[in-house]
Design an enzyme around this catalytic site. Structure first.
Site, short mmCIF file in Angstrom:
data_model
loop_
_atom_site.label_atom_id
_atom_site.label_comp_id
_atom_site.label_asym_id
_atom_site.label_seq_id
_atom_site.Cartn_x
_atom_site.Cartn_y
_atom_site.Cartn_z
N LYS A 217 6.56 -2.48 7.93
CA LYS A 217 7.62 -1.62 8.47
C LYS A 217 8.60 -2.48 9.28
CE LYS A 217 7.66 3.26 9.62
NZ LYS A 217 7.96 3.83 8.30
N ARG B 241 -1.09 -0.84 11.48
CA ARG B 241 0.02 -1.20 10.57
C ARG B 241 1.04 -2.07 11.29
NH1 ARG B 241 2.79 3.77 7.61
NH2 ARG B 241 3.77 4.02 9.65
N GLU C 231 8.68 3.67 -4.41
CA GLU C 231 8.83 4.75 -3.43
C GLU C 231 10.31 4.99 -3.19
OE1 GLU C 231 7.66 3.89 0.64
OE2 GLU C 231 7.54 1.77 0.21
C1 LIG Z 1 7.45 4.79 7.42
C2 LIG Z 1 7.58 4.74 5.94
C3 LIG Z 1 6.90 5.65 5.11
C4 LIG Z 1 6.08 6.79 5.63
O1 LIG Z 1 4.98 6.38 6.35
P1 LIG Z 1 4.21 7.40 7.32
O2 LIG Z 1 3.19 6.55 7.98
O3 LIG Z 1 3.60 8.44 6.48
O4 LIG Z 1 5.24 7.96 8.25
C5 LIG Z 1 7.03 5.48 3.73
N1 LIG Z 1 7.80 4.52 3.21
C6 LIG Z 1 8.50 3.65 3.98
C7 LIG Z 1 9.33 2.61 3.33
C8 LIG Z 1 8.40 3.73 5.37
O5 LIG Z 1 9.07 2.87 6.13
#
Ligand SMILES: *Cc1c(COP(=O)(O)O)cnc(C)c1O
Length: 341
Positions: A184, A82, A220
């Protein structure tokens, strides 16, 4: 190895510097070998790319002590992958995925004394990140980067019991179609601070963001993916190109389908449908799943039948199974548990 003298059960989610972190630099078109260092400070130019144009991204994962005393991480290869996707989108050099996993191993092994013991509820949170290092005044990508992983022990998420969350449907957008919602990047968080503080000021725990183009579909929250359960027990998670692909959510879907034999659907979820669901949770590394009790929107509120005092039964089963896998109590699917020592 002697553990640090810490009151593990009462740790919060705060930064506590540990002994060692990993640092590598990208210069002249290549990464150096990188090394562990005790220096927790970063010294950069006032004109560094990260400071001027926010060229920075990160990952988050945890190390656990299993029931039989091993120190493990959970699917670190997916964090590496990722971060590679994120870096490409931000014109940053990819830190090679195999070296990413090796750096995770080094940081955890060097800080073994900081990995909370089994049963404490605490974990070691790892923060890999990368940023534009050299000075950049015209708008363009930096040519030098730092990749760093530090770690910090964090406490049990549901300290003092589970407390289902109350969300509000945000008037702001988190991510645009064809934007950066699926990576991210630090920038996604910078712009979410005002909406989340507004939500807090109004008495809510978190924002539910809808798709910015039509404001009809569930996306989300600022930092976690949604997972819904229908009244007949199907697990449903929203699908969209602007949602961050949570590793926890992807793992829970596999757990639901392959381990628990449930029906799962990854599809667009209309906000209109949300009131029909029996359970709602937020998934991410920090909490695994946090139950949602109530969602307030402009025309009223949705109260989930699972209520405001505990996890719904399906949410609980998913939570227990995934944490069981992470802590070595439940057999893990091939390749999920990465043993450090
Ligand atoms: C990091 C993150 C998540 C959760 O991801 P995980 O890999 O399960 O920790 C969900 N939404 C956003 C916007 C994020 O930055």
């Amino acid at each position: 190895m002697e553990k640090k003298n810490i009151d593990w059960a009462n740790l919060g989610f705060e930064y506590t510097p540990t002994d060692w972190r990993f640092v590598a630099h990208y210069r002249d078109g290549k990464w150096d070998e990188g090394e562990l260092t005790q220096d927790a400070n970063v010294v950069i130019s006032e004109c560094a790319g990260v400071l001027q144009y926010a060229q920075t991204c990160f990952e988050g994962l945890k190390a656990y002590t299993t029931e039989d005393g091993k120190i493990v991480t959970f699917r670190p290869d997916l964090n590496a992958q990722r971060m590679a996707d994120t870096c490409k989108r931000l014109e940053m050099p990819v830190y090679p995925e195999d070296l990413f996993v090796k750096a995770v191993e080094k940081v955890v092994a060097a800080n073994a004394a900081w990995v909370p013991p089994y049963g404490s509820g605490a974990t070691l949170y790892l923060r890999p990140f990368m940023f534009g290092f050299n000075s950049v005044i015209g708008v363009k990508p930096a040519t030098e980067y730092e990749f760093r992983i530090f770690c910090t022990p964090v406490g049990p998420y549901f300290k003092g019991g589970v407390r289902p969350l109350t969300l509000t449907v945000s008037d702001f957008d988190r991510a645009a179609p064809h934007g950066t919602g699926n990576i991210k990047a630090g920038l996604n968080y910078a712009m979410s601070l005002y909406p989340v503080m507004e939500a807090h000021r109004n008495g809510f725990d978190e924002n539910m963001y809808l798709d910015s183009a039509t404001r009809t579909k569930v996306e989300e929250t600022g930092g976690a993916n949604f997972l819904f359960v229908t009244k007949d027990g199907t697990v449903v998670t929203p699908k969209s190109d602007s949602i961050l692909p949570s590793i926890t959510r992807r793992s829970l879907m596999i757990v639901a389908e392959k381990v628990l034999g449930m029906k799962v659907e990854h599809r667009e979820v209309l906000f209109e449908e949300v009131k029909e669901f029996a359970e709602c949770g937020l998934c991410g590394t920090a909490a695994v799943i946090s139950p949602v009790g109530k969602i307030v929107h402009k025309d009223g509120e949705i109260c989930f039948p699972s209520g405001m005092s505990e996890m719904g039964p399906v949410t609980k089963k998913l939570y227990d199974t995934l944490t069981g896998i992470q802590m070595g109590r439940v057999e893990a699917p091939e390749g999920w548990i990465h043993v450090i020592e």
